[in-house]
Design a protein around this motif. Structure first.
Motif, PDB file in Angstrom:
ATOM      1  N   MET A   1       9.567   8.245  -8.593  1.00  0.00           N
ATOM      2  CA  MET A   1       8.314   9.034  -7.830  1.00  0.00           C
ATOM      3  C   MET A   1       8.759  10.450  -7.860  1.00  0.00           C
ATOM      4  N   THR A   2       7.966  11.236  -8.449  1.00  0.00           N
ATOM      5  CA  THR A   2       8.246  12.862  -8.573  1.00  0.00           C
ATOM      6  C   THR A   2       7.051  13.535  -7.948  1.00  0.00           C
ATOM      7  N   GLY A   3       7.027  14.947  -7.821  1.00  0.00           N
ATOM      8  CA  GLY A   3       6.004  15.483  -7.304  1.00  0.00           C
ATOM      9  C   GLY A   3       4.825  15.442  -8.161  1.00  0.00           C
ATOM     10  N   ALA A   4       5.072  15.232  -9.628  1.00  0.00           N
ATOM     11  CA  ALA A   4       4.121  14.988 -10.581  1.00  0.00           C
ATOM     12  C   ALA A   4       3.949  13.718 -11.246  1.00  0.00           C
ATOM     13  N   GLY A   5       3.855  12.642 -10.402  1.00  0.00           N
ATOM     14  CA  GLY A   5       3.726  11.349 -10.647  1.00  0.00           C
ATOM     15  C   GLY A   5       4.882  10.586 -10.864  1.00  0.00           C
TER      16      GLY A   5
ATOM     17  N   PRO B   1       1.059  -1.198   0.037  1.00  0.00           N
ATOM     18  CA  PRO B   1       0.085  -0.122  -0.018  1.00  0.00           C
ATOM     19  C   PRO B   1       0.735   1.239   0.091  1.00  0.00           C
ATOM     20  N   GLY B   2       0.484   2.137  -0.824  1.00  0.00           N
ATOM     21  CA  GLY B   2       1.333   3.574  -0.759  1.00  0.00           C
ATOM     22  C   GLY B   2       2.372   3.658  -1.740  1.00  0.00           C
ATOM     23  N   ILE B   3       2.794   2.544  -2.473  1.00  0.00           N
ATOM     24  CA  ILE B   3       3.765   2.448  -3.221  1.00  0.00           C
ATOM     25  C   ILE B   3       3.904   3.186  -4.639  1.00  0.00           C
ATOM     26  N   GLY B   4       2.481   3.240  -4.939  1.00  0.00           N
ATOM     27  CA  GLY B   4       2.242   4.089  -6.295  1.00  0.00           C
ATOM     28  C   GLY B   4       1.348   3.382  -7.188  1.00  0.00           C
ATOM     29  N   LYS B   5       0.606   2.383  -7.066  1.00  0.00           N
ATOM     30  CA  LYS B   5      -0.094   1.545  -7.894  1.00  0.00           C
ATOM     31  C   LYS B   5      -1.081   2.462  -8.513  1.00  0.00           C
ATOM     32  N   SER B   6      -1.774   3.175  -7.681  1.00  0.00           N
ATOM     33  CA  SER B   6      -2.750   3.970  -8.364  1.00  0.00           C
ATOM     34  C   SER B   6      -2.433   4.941  -9.370  1.00  0.00           C
ATOM     35  N   THR B   7      -1.406   5.724  -8.818  1.00  0.00           N
ATOM     36  CA  THR B   7      -0.747   6.669  -9.630  1.00  0.00           C
ATOM     37  C   THR B   7      -0.314   6.138 -10.895  1.00  0.00           C
TER      38      THR B   7
ATOM     39  N   ARG C   1      -3.453  16.975 -11.111  1.00  0.00           N
ATOM     40  CA  ARG C   1      -2.130  17.331 -10.726  1.00  0.00           C
ATOM     41  C   ARG C   1      -1.122  16.592 -11.653  1.00  0.00           C
ATOM     42  N   LEU C   2      -1.220  15.458 -11.994  1.00  0.00           N
ATOM     43  CA  LEU C   2      -0.650  14.727 -13.058  1.00  0.00           C
ATOM     44  C   LEU C   2      -0.376  15.329 -14.754  1.00  0.00           C
TER      45      LEU C   2
ATOM     46  N   HIS D   1      -3.099  -5.375  -3.333  1.00  0.00           N
ATOM     47  CA  HIS D   1      -2.389  -4.805  -2.301  1.00  0.00           C
ATOM     48  C   HIS D   1      -1.576  -6.056  -1.636  1.00  0.00           C
TER      49      HIS D   1
HETATM   50  P1  TYD Z   1      -0.827   5.720  -4.642  1.00  0.00           P
HETATM   51  O1  TYD Z   1      -0.655   5.658  -6.072  1.00  0.00           O
HETATM   52  O2  TYD Z   1      -2.059   6.264  -3.995  1.00  0.00           O
HETATM   53  O3  TYD Z   1      -0.249   4.299  -3.990  1.00  0.00           O
HETATM   54  P2  TYD Z   1      -1.054   2.955  -4.019  1.00  0.00           P
HETATM   55  O4  TYD Z   1      -2.193   3.014  -4.816  1.00  0.00           O
HETATM   56  O5  TYD Z   1       0.130   1.853  -4.183  1.00  0.00           O
HETATM   57  O6  TYD Z   1      -1.514   2.807  -2.639  1.00  0.00           O
HETATM   58  O7  TYD Z   1       0.499   6.593  -4.131  1.00  0.00           O
HETATM   59  C1  TYD Z   1       0.703   7.114  -3.118  1.00  0.00           C
HETATM   60  C2  TYD Z   1       1.947   7.665  -2.704  1.00  0.00           C
HETATM   61  O8  TYD Z   1       2.785   8.325  -3.836  1.00  0.00           O
HETATM   62  C3  TYD Z   1       1.704   8.650  -1.699  1.00  0.00           C
HETATM   63  O9  TYD Z   1       2.497   8.603  -0.533  1.00  0.00           O
HETATM   64  C4  TYD Z   1       2.134  10.279  -2.417  1.00  0.00           C
HETATM   65  C5  TYD Z   1       2.802   9.744  -3.583  1.00  0.00           C
HETATM   66  N1  TYD Z   1       2.703  10.587  -4.840  1.00  0.00           N
HETATM   67  C6  TYD Z   1       3.720  11.405  -5.345  1.00  0.00           C
HETATM   68  O10 TYD Z   1       4.796  11.307  -4.617  1.00  0.00           O
HETATM   69  N2  TYD Z   1       3.669  12.081  -6.356  1.00  0.00           N
HETATM   70  C7  TYD Z   1       2.531  12.216  -7.012  1.00  0.00           C
HETATM   71  O11 TYD Z   1       2.312  12.824  -8.002  1.00  0.00           O
HETATM   72  C8  TYD Z   1       1.576  11.286  -6.572  1.00  0.00           C
HETATM   73  C9  TYD Z   1       0.181  11.273  -7.373  1.00  0.00           C
HETATM   74  C10 TYD Z   1       1.671  10.560  -5.380  1.00  0.00           C
END
Ligand code: TYD
Ligand code: MG
Length: 455
Positions: A267-271, A98-104, A138-139, A215
């Motif tokens: 992972m950057t501020g813009a995805g 969780p939180g690794i960036g899958k949704s992003t 944001r992305l 997850h």
């Molecule tokens: P997320 O895709 O929600 O993770 P998951 O779906 O795997 O649980 O990503 C969560 C983390 O990514 C959150 O801690 C913030 C970071 N993040 C960035 O650093 N930059 C971004 O542009 C975005 C969208 C997320």
């Protein structure tokens, strides 16, 4: 009438048990067993009996089947891991902490696939549509033609898929989906299994590609993606260390391409940004040559990756010395230490040993043995290896060095990044690469004597 059979399933490994227990006999995981109500149509529901079915239509193995047409997302790192793009009617599982960036990642992929012409539907069971929309903005993907829905009831989702006829559906996440024919909570093994089964069979029947997010968690309450792995065509894991910005998308199973391929993202501020040259990134924080640090020329899938291996060896204040590893297998470390002691006469008794793969990459290649041994020796002897040198090779229990595959690939990558020499096992077929001086050894003892004096 058979009495209703209740079975218990381990969330970690998927093994079935007849009764509940605190620890799974099959994998040893604690508190991972949950009650499981059988699928109504699943195996064991009812015996077939004597009623005849329909005869199957048989075809020959020699039937000409065209290569599946693939859709490229334009995210080269993702396309490579998929084996060259998305295959129609394929089912893909993307697992990760969780939180690794899958949704992003999947929102970016959805936008890219939609922009390359696929009718794409993104179903979220975890977030509100406004949250997803805000993230998309944001992305910089606010204009992408992706259809969005927030839902968890699988029946509604399947009906929507039937009427809207998308070509790609992303389900974020499979643990939040709820099948109304199964009497257990969302996230339980039976729910996850039933939802994945419905979605993948729908995908095959209607020619829709589905990407399931799963997850990975140690918590026994939520079923891990392991129970879904066998139902899908492709299993990708998204991994990385929380504190690092690198993320690796790794294919562990792929019916449409090579497994073990990796895609590297940052992972950057813009995805998530693609990293076209991971070696440069993994080596970017490296200073002058220092004791305990070596550069391993590795290969992940078809792709050469140079990483820094760091070792620290220090007298232990404890009666039992510590062995700590990040990014490598601790059993393999124990083996290398044993070989150094037994074959080269270099003991690590009473010394704490720490090993770290810089950048958060996880390495599983046996070719890293030699690099680890060199890092350990260099740390123990407090002597740096020559500058601009890469190292790779497998160590056998006898202390012999074994050549590894893709030598030329490794050397070319090293040359590209400005390295001038390589330490490797002798033998092997590779002719070498211009600009790289090869320093070859047939066994570890020879290397120790040559590099660190008599040891
Ligand atoms: P997320 O895709 O929600 O993770 P998951 O779906 O795997 O649980 O990503 C969560 C983390 O990514 C959150 O801690 C913030 C970071 N993040 C960035 O650093 N930059 C971004 O542009 C975005 C969208 C997320
Ligand atoms: Mg998410």
């Amino acid at each position: 009438m058979a009495k209703s059979t209740t079975t218990f399933t381990c969330n970690a490994c998927g093994a079935s048990h007849t009764k509940w227990s605190g620890r799974c006999d099959a994998c040893g995981e604690w508190n991972s067993i949950t009650e499981d109500t059988p699928l109504s149509a699943g195996p064991g529901a009812k015996s077939i009996g004597s009623k005849r079915g329909n005869a199957l239509h048989l075809t020959d193995l020699s039937t000409q089947e065209a290569e599946p047409p693939r859709t490229q997302s334009g995210l080269a790192e993702l396309d490579r891991v998929l084996g060259g793009g998305l295959v129609p009617a394929s089912a893909i599982l993307v697992g990760g902490d969780p939180g690794i960036g899958k949704s992003t990642l999947l929102l970016q992929a959805a936008a890219k696939f939609a922009q390359s012409g696929l009718k794409t539907l993104y179903v979220t069971g975890e977030e509100a549509p406004a949250q997803v929309r805000m993230r998309a903005q944001r992305l910089g993907l606010g204009d992408a033609p992706v259809k969005l829905a927030a839902a968890t009831a699988l029946r509604d989702i399947l009906t929507t898929m039937d009427t809207e006829k998308p070509q790609l559906v992303i389900i974020d996440s499979i643990q939040t989906m709820w099948v109304d024919t199964v009497e257990s909570a969302p996230g339980s093994v039976s729910q996850v299994r039933a939802a994945a089964h419905e979605l993948t069979s729908f995908a095959k029947r209607k020619g829709v590609s589905v990407i399931l997010v799963g997850h990975v968690t140690k918590d026994g309450q939520i079923a891990g993606p392991r129970v879904v792995e066998h139902m899908v065509d492709t299993v990708l894991y998204f991994e990385g260390e929380r504190g690092h910005q690198f993320r690796i998308l790794r294919s562990v199973k792929n019916r449409f391409g090579p497994a073990d391929e990796i895609g590297v993202f940052e992972m950057t501020g813009a995805g998530l940004a693609e990293v076209a040259n991971p070696s440069a990134l993994f080596l970017s924080g490296r200073g002058d040559p220092s004791p305990g640090s070596v550069v391993f020329a590795g290969v992940e899938g078809t792709r050469p990756v140079l990483v820094e291996m760091q070792a620290l060896v220090a007298p232990s204040p404890h009666s039992q010395a510590r062995r700590a590893v990040v990014g490598w297998d601790s059993a393999r470390l124990a083996m290398v230490l044993a070989v150094l002691e037994a074959r080269c006469g270099i003991p690590f008794t009473g010394l704490d040993v720490y090993l770290n793969v810089a950048g958060g990459l996880k390495i599983s290649e046996p070719a890293a043995d030699f690099a680890v041994a060199a890092a350990l020796l260099s740390a123990r002897e407090d002597a740096a290896l020559p500058a601009e040198t890469v190292i790779f090779g497998e160590i056998s229990l006898s202390g012999a060095l074994r050549p590894v595959g893709q030598t030329e690939n490794r050397l070319k990558e090293a040359q590209k990044l400005g390295f001038t020499s390589a330490i490797s096992p002798s033998g092997g077929k590779s002719p070498g690469v211009a600009g790289i001086t090869l320093n070859q050894f047939s066994d570890l003892t020879g290397f120790v004597g040559d590099t660190f004096g008599a040891g």
